[in-house]
Design a protein around this motif. Structure first.
Motif, PDB file in Angstrom:
ATOM      1  N   PRO A  41       0.839  -1.208   0.000  1.00 23.02           N
ATOM      2  CA  PRO A  41       0.000   0.000   0.000  1.00 23.02           C
ATOM      3  C   PRO A  41       0.870   1.252   0.000  1.00 23.02           C
ATOM      4  CG  PRO A  41      -0.709  -1.560   1.697  1.00 23.02           C
ATOM      5  CD  PRO A  41       0.620  -2.036   1.193  1.00 23.02           C
ATOM      6  N   SER A  42       0.513   2.231  -0.857  1.00 20.69           N
ATOM      7  CA  SER A  42       1.338   3.447  -0.911  1.00 20.69           C
ATOM      8  C   SER A  42       0.522   4.671  -1.323  1.00 20.69           C
ATOM      9  CB  SER A  42       2.510   3.260  -1.873  1.00 20.69           C
ATOM     10  OG  SER A  42       2.065   2.953  -3.189  1.00 20.69           O
ATOM     11  N   PRO A  43      -0.600   4.963  -0.626  1.00 21.71           N
ATOM     12  CA  PRO A  43      -1.289   6.216  -0.942  1.00 21.71           C
ATOM     13  C   PRO A  43      -0.389   7.405  -0.632  1.00 21.71           C
ATOM     14  CG  PRO A  43      -2.090   5.319   1.134  1.00 21.71           C
ATOM     15  CD  PRO A  43      -1.196   4.274   0.532  1.00 21.71           C
ATOM     16  N   THR A  44      -0.560   8.486  -1.367  1.00 24.56           N
ATOM     17  CA  THR A  44       0.248   9.680  -1.124  1.00 24.56           C
ATOM     18  C   THR A  44       0.184  10.048   0.359  1.00 24.56           C
ATOM     19  OG1 THR A  44      -0.397  10.472  -3.314  1.00 24.56           O
ATOM     20  CG2 THR A  44       0.660  12.051  -1.842  1.00 24.56           C
ATOM     21  N   GLY A  45       1.351  10.247   0.960  1.00 25.26           N
ATOM     22  CA  GLY A  45       1.411  10.539   2.382  1.00 25.26           C
ATOM     23  C   GLY A  45       1.734   9.331   3.233  1.00 25.26           C
ATOM     24  N   TYR A  46       1.761   8.130   2.606  1.00 27.29           N
ATOM     25  CA  TYR A  46       2.046   6.901   3.349  1.00 27.29           C
ATOM     26  C   TYR A  46       2.872   5.973   2.458  1.00 27.29           C
ATOM     27  CZ  TYR A  46       1.135   3.483   7.048  1.00 27.29           C
ATOM     28  OH  TYR A  46       1.265   2.602   8.103  1.00 27.29           O
ATOM     29  N   THR A  47       4.062   6.445   2.080  1.00 23.09           N
ATOM     30  CA  THR A  47       4.850   5.767   1.048  1.00 23.09           C
ATOM     31  C   THR A  47       6.167   5.170   1.554  1.00 23.09           C
ATOM     32  OG1 THR A  47       5.786   7.927   0.460  1.00 23.09           O
ATOM     33  CG2 THR A  47       3.906   7.159  -0.848  1.00 23.09           C
ATOM     34  N   ASP A  48       6.421   5.195   2.854  1.00 18.20           N
ATOM     35  CA  ASP A  48       7.721   4.740   3.367  1.00 18.20           C
ATOM     36  C   ASP A  48       8.032   3.303   2.963  1.00 18.20           C
ATOM     37  OD1 ASP A  48       7.831   7.190   4.556  1.00 18.20           O
ATOM     38  OD2 ASP A  48       7.746   6.468   6.621  1.00 18.20           O
ATOM     39  N   THR A  49       7.044   2.413   3.071  1.00 19.71           N
ATOM     40  CA  THR A  49       7.307   0.990   2.822  1.00 19.71           C
ATOM     41  C   THR A  49       7.705   0.740   1.379  1.00 19.71           C
ATOM     42  OG1 THR A  49       5.725   0.389   4.557  1.00 19.71           O
ATOM     43  CG2 THR A  49       6.357  -1.337   3.019  1.00 19.71           C
ATOM     44  N   ILE A  50       7.024   1.379   0.438  1.00 19.61           N
ATOM     45  CA  ILE A  50       7.368   1.151  -0.961  1.00 19.61           C
ATOM     46  C   ILE A  50       8.705   1.807  -1.309  1.00 19.61           C
ATOM     47  CG2 ILE A  50       6.213   3.129  -2.080  1.00 19.61           C
ATOM     48  CD1 ILE A  50       5.156   0.936  -4.110  1.00 19.61           C
ATOM     49  N   VAL A  51       9.058   2.894  -0.639  1.00 17.51           N
ATOM     50  CA  VAL A  51      10.380   3.488  -0.830  1.00 17.51           C
ATOM     51  C   VAL A  51      11.454   2.495  -0.409  1.00 17.51           C
ATOM     52  CG1 VAL A  51      11.965   5.282  -0.001  1.00 17.51           C
ATOM     53  CG2 VAL A  51       9.628   5.885  -0.680  1.00 17.51           C
ATOM     54  N   HIS A  52      11.268   1.837   0.727  1.00 22.12           N
ATOM     55  CA  HIS A  52      12.231   0.824   1.172  1.00 22.12           C
ATOM     56  C   HIS A  52      12.303  -0.333   0.186  1.00 22.12           C
ATOM     57  CE1 HIS A  52      13.719   2.040   5.141  1.00 22.12           C
ATOM     58  NE2 HIS A  52      12.536   2.611   5.342  1.00 22.12           N
ATOM     59  N   TYR A  53      11.164  -0.752  -0.346  1.00 21.01           N
ATOM     60  CA  TYR A  53      11.153  -1.847  -1.317  1.00 21.01           C
ATOM     61  C   TYR A  53      11.985  -1.488  -2.542  1.00 21.01           C
ATOM     62  CZ  TYR A  53       9.619  -4.663  -5.263  1.00 21.01           C
ATOM     63  OH  TYR A  53       9.611  -5.447  -6.392  1.00 21.01           O
ATOM     64  N   VAL A  54      11.749  -0.315  -3.116  1.00 19.10           N
ATOM     65  CA  VAL A  54      12.467   0.077  -4.327  1.00 19.10           C
ATOM     66  C   VAL A  54      13.954   0.246  -4.032  1.00 19.10           C
ATOM     67  CG1 VAL A  54      12.711   1.871  -6.091  1.00 19.10           C
ATOM     68  CG2 VAL A  54      10.435   1.079  -5.410  1.00 19.10           C
ATOM     69  N   CYS A  55      14.290   0.839  -2.890  1.00 11.67           N
ATOM     70  CA  CYS A  55      15.707   1.009  -2.551  1.00 11.67           C
ATOM     71  C   CYS A  55      16.397  -0.344  -2.366  1.00 11.67           C
ATOM     72  CB  CYS A  55      15.858   1.860  -1.295  1.00 11.67           C
ATOM     73  SG  CYS A  55      15.485   3.610  -1.552  1.00 11.67           S
ATOM     74  N   ASP A  56      15.717  -1.299  -1.735  1.00 12.60           N
ATOM     75  CA  ASP A  56      16.292  -2.645  -1.606  1.00 12.60           C
ATOM     76  C   ASP A  56      16.499  -3.278  -2.979  1.00 12.60           C
ATOM     77  OD1 ASP A  56      16.348  -2.469   1.139  1.00 12.60           O
ATOM     78  OD2 ASP A  56      14.496  -3.595   1.442  1.00 12.60           O
ATOM     79  N   HIS A  57      15.547  -3.057  -3.880  1.00 11.90           N
ATOM     80  CA  HIS A  57      15.663  -3.605  -5.229  1.00 11.90           C
ATOM     81  C   HIS A  57      16.859  -2.979  -5.952  1.00 11.90           C
ATOM     82  CE1 HIS A  57      14.118  -5.663  -8.788  1.00 11.90           C
ATOM     83  NE2 HIS A  57      14.427  -4.573  -9.470  1.00 11.90           N
ATOM     84  N   LEU A  58      17.013  -1.677  -5.829  1.00 14.42           N
ATOM     85  CA  LEU A  58      18.133  -0.984  -6.470  1.00 14.42           C
ATOM     86  C   LEU A  58      19.465  -1.434  -5.884  1.00 14.42           C
ATOM     87  CD1 LEU A  58      16.578   2.591  -6.573  1.00 14.42           C
ATOM     88  CD2 LEU A  58      16.873   1.039  -8.524  1.00 14.42           C
ATOM     89  N   LYS A  59      19.489  -1.644  -4.577  1.00 20.16           N
ATOM     90  CA  LYS A  59      20.704  -2.135  -3.935  1.00 20.16           C
ATOM     91  C   LYS A  59      21.086  -3.496  -4.503  1.00 20.16           C
ATOM     92  CE  LYS A  59      22.720  -3.108   0.614  1.00 20.16           C
ATOM     93  NZ  LYS A  59      22.477  -3.126   2.083  1.00 20.16           N
ATOM     94  N   GLY A  60      20.079  -4.350  -4.720  1.00 21.42           N
ATOM     95  CA  GLY A  60      20.339  -5.668  -5.295  1.00 21.42           C
ATOM     96  C   GLY A  60      20.888  -5.596  -6.705  1.00 21.42           C
ATOM     97  N   LEU A  61      20.512  -4.541  -7.433  1.00 18.68           N
ATOM     98  CA  LEU A  61      21.028  -4.354  -8.789  1.00 18.68           C
ATOM     99  C   LEU A  61      22.425  -3.737  -8.792  1.00 18.68           C
ATOM    100  CD1 LEU A  61      17.841  -2.977 -10.607  1.00 18.68           C
ATOM    101  CD2 LEU A  61      18.765  -5.309 -10.682  1.00 18.68           C
TER     102      LEU A  61
END
Length: 388
Positions: A41-61
């Protein structure tokens, strides 16, 4: 609707790195990433979790990235030239809602986060994020029981003032809600409920813009896997507040001269968007996109056989608008996947997402659209003239 500018994907030349990159970009990987994104879930104003997901994905790349104070992400990819460089942007935030009142009947009043119609909220399953954890419920009209209200169900206006959240909790009064730790201001996420059909259609809420994010990440993976040379530094940007208007206003830096936004195209009567290819937007409600960058993308699509069309969106804005409004002197363009039922029950075809990802990849490998953009303020020499 006028026909799209159809193209045929050129034969794969294994000696050509761009051909190899385009071959690597396939629908299965895009869908895999999209479903992972939709599960967060990532409604505007509540996006921390998806930010962590994308950053973890980028780190893996293994790519370098940095984030702003609030969580917008900037990926830094090295090219042959450091400056000026380019950026490609999509947004992680989605539509949602926010609690505005604890009601005497034990239900919650809500308002929309982002612009979407109340008629598409009716019946939605939701999660309310309280101070003590997530709670489940359903958005319903005030008159929801046919056995009680009969035809009044059909005659009540479709408006957010006529909606409430029925909670899956033992609450039937204002006091019960207070005791259960519900509060005005609690964020509400709407279930996406994705479904992928054998014909290649993806039905879901929040394809805007998680489908764009999945396409960008797939293009990035392919570019990295084939070690595709980049003529200039390229930044992938993932913003967190596009649905409420601020989007890319604070993630850019002065070296960026070209900004390509990736978002949805409105498949609807009166539009020329491609449901199975990529749509290159020539303008939206804020005005025309940059002539040279937009036509450069058209030329790339034609050269590489990527199915495409052109369109103008009348009731639409994207991250590019917030970047310009923030005072950035940059060329902007928008490429989009064909989306039916935008900001409601959305549908996209995987071929459109593949076309978007392939155009992103070939754009990354292309030279700057205007050589003079190495200068900010400077003489007229080298400035393009569309009438020549």
């Amino acid at each position: 609707m006028p026909p799209a500018d159809h193209g045929h994907l050129r034969p794969i030349d294994t000696r050509d790195p761009i051909s190899r990159v385009m071959r690597r970009i396939d629908g299965e990987r895009i869908i895999e990433l999209l479903l992972e994104l939709q599960a967060i879930p990532s409604p505007t104003g509540y996006t921390d979790t998806i930010v962590h997901y994308v950053c973890d994905h980028l780190k893996g790349l293994g790519v370098a990235y940095e984030i702003t104070r609030r969580g917008a992400i900037r990926v830094n990819l090295r090219g042959d030239v450091y400056s000026p460089d380019r950026a490609v942007v999509s947004h992680l935030d989605t539509l949602g809602a926010q609690v505005t009142e604890l009601k005497e009947n034990g239900r919650l009043s809500v308002r929309p986060v982002g612009t979407w119609a109340a008629r598409f909220a009716e019946g939605a399953r939701v999660t309310v994020f309280t101070d003590v954890g997530p709670r489940r419920g359903t958005i319903l009209p005030l008159k929801a029981s046919g056995h009680t209200f009969d035809t009044q169900i059909d005659t009540q206006p479709s408006h957010w003032d006529n909606l409430e959240i029925r909670l899956d909790e033992r609450v039937s009064s204002y006091g019960d809600l207070v005791g259960a730790r519900f509060n005005v201001g609690d964020m509400v996420a709407v279930d996406p409920q994705p479904e992928v059909t054998p014909a290649g259609f993806i039905n879901s809420r929040h394809l805007d813009d998680k489908a764009g994010v999945a396409s960008m990440l797939t293009a990035l993976e392919a570019v990295l896997a084939e070690e595709l040379p980049l003529p200039v530094d390229c930044h992938f940007l993932f913003t967190i507040s596009e649905e409420t208007g601020s989007g890319a206003s604070s993630i850019l830096h002065g070296d960026v001269s070209e900004l390509l936004s990736v978002d949805n195209a409105t498949v609807a009567p009166g539009q020329n968007s491609s449901e199975y290819g990529v749509t290159i937007a020539m303008g939206d409600m804020t005005g025309p996109f940059d002539y040279h960058l937009s036509h450069g993308l058209i030329n790339l699509a034609e050269r590489h056989g990527i199915e495409h069309s052109r369109d103008v969106f009348k009731h639409y804005r994207c991250d590019a608008a917030s970047a310009i409004e923030a005072g950035n002197d940059i060329r902007t363009a928008l490429i989009a996947f064909g989306l039916d039922g935008s900001h409601g029950w959305e549908r996209v075809h995987i071929d459109s997402l593949v076309a978007v990802a392939r155009l992103v990849a070939v754009y990354m490998a292309s030279p700057p659209v205007v050589a003079r953009d190495t200068q900010g303020l400077g003489p007229i020499e080298g400035f393009p003239n569309v009438q020549e």
